[in-house]
Scaffold this motif. Structure first.
Motif, PDB file in Angstrom:
ATOM      1  N   ASP A  60     -30.230  -1.233 -58.509  1.00  0.00           N
ATOM      2  CA  ASP A  60     -28.944  -0.987 -57.867  1.00  0.00           C
ATOM      3  C   ASP A  60     -28.799  -1.836 -56.606  1.00  0.00           C
ATOM      4  N   TYR A  61     -29.864  -1.977 -55.840  1.00  0.00           N
ATOM      5  CA  TYR A  61     -29.836  -2.803 -54.630  1.00  0.00           C
ATOM      6  C   TYR A  61     -29.556  -4.261 -54.990  1.00  0.00           C
ATOM      7  N   TYR A  77     -25.303   0.809 -52.625  1.00  0.00           N
ATOM      8  CA  TYR A  77     -25.474  -0.554 -52.116  1.00  0.00           C
ATOM      9  C   TYR A  77     -24.259  -1.431 -52.417  1.00  0.00           C
ATOM     10  N   SER A  78     -23.095  -0.814 -52.614  1.00  0.00           N
ATOM     11  CA  SER A  78     -21.921  -1.588 -53.031  1.00  0.00           C
ATOM     12  C   SER A  78     -21.339  -2.460 -51.923  1.00  0.00           C
ATOM     13  N   ASP A  79     -21.698  -2.210 -50.664  1.00  0.00           N
ATOM     14  CA  ASP A  79     -21.230  -3.053 -49.560  1.00  0.00           C
ATOM     15  C   ASP A  79     -22.067  -4.329 -49.542  1.00  0.00           C
ATOM     16  N   THR A  80     -21.530  -5.405 -50.125  1.00  0.00           N
ATOM     17  CA  THR A  80     -22.291  -6.646 -50.265  1.00  0.00           C
ATOM     18  C   THR A  80     -22.604  -7.301 -48.932  1.00  0.00           C
ATOM     19  N   ASN A 102     -25.929  -4.649 -56.133  1.00  0.00           N
ATOM     20  CA  ASN A 102     -24.936  -4.035 -55.248  1.00  0.00           C
ATOM     21  C   ASN A 102     -24.184  -2.883 -55.918  1.00  0.00           C
ATOM     22  N   HIS A 103     -24.898  -2.032 -56.648  1.00  0.00           N
ATOM     23  CA  HIS A 103     -24.309  -0.853 -57.276  1.00  0.00           C
ATOM     24  C   HIS A 103     -24.558   0.378 -56.424  1.00  0.00           C
ATOM     25  N   THR A 114     -26.280  -5.988 -47.629  1.00  0.00           N
ATOM     26  CA  THR A 114     -27.515  -6.154 -48.390  1.00  0.00           C
ATOM     27  C   THR A 114     -27.787  -7.628 -48.643  1.00  0.00           C
TER      28      THR A 114
END
Length: 109
Positions: A17-18, A25-28, A21-22, A31
């Motif tokens: 997920d990391y 962690y969707s805020d690109t 970006n799922h 991360t």
């Protein structure tokens, strides 16, 4: 290995997920992708070979200018396992050490 990484203050948590970006962690913007993944080939739930294949074939991860290096970790020294992991794109293969002192040496050098 986890204790040796922690003792050397190295990040030890990462999941698919990391990388993609799922979920949480969707805020690109918050991360960044790692340069190296130590992948246990016998992880619970999703198998290590399946995770390796996903990492090496996902368009987002393949599009990086500098590819993510993946080191496969296992207790197996079976030649077929080694061949299969290289065939899926692993960059190196390490047979797990069971001695904490050995892991500590690896991560302090």
């Amino acid at each position: 290995m986890r204790e040796a990484l922690t003792e050397n203050e190295l990040s030890i948590e990462l999941d698919i997920d990391y990388l993609l970006n799922h979920s949480s962690y969707s805020d690109t913007n918050s991360t960044s992708l790692p340069g190296l993944i130590l992948l246990d080939l016998h992880i619970p739930k999703k198998g290590g070979m399946e995770a390796l294949q996903e990492i090496k074939t996902h368009p987002k991860l393949k599009a990086k200018l500098k590819p993510i290096l993946v080191t496969g970790l296992t207790t197996s020294s079976c030649e077929e396992d080694i061949y299969n992991t290289y065939n899926l794109g692993v960059n190196s293969f390490i047979i797990k050490l069971l001695n904490f002192t050995c892991w500590l040496e690896i991560f302090t050098t």
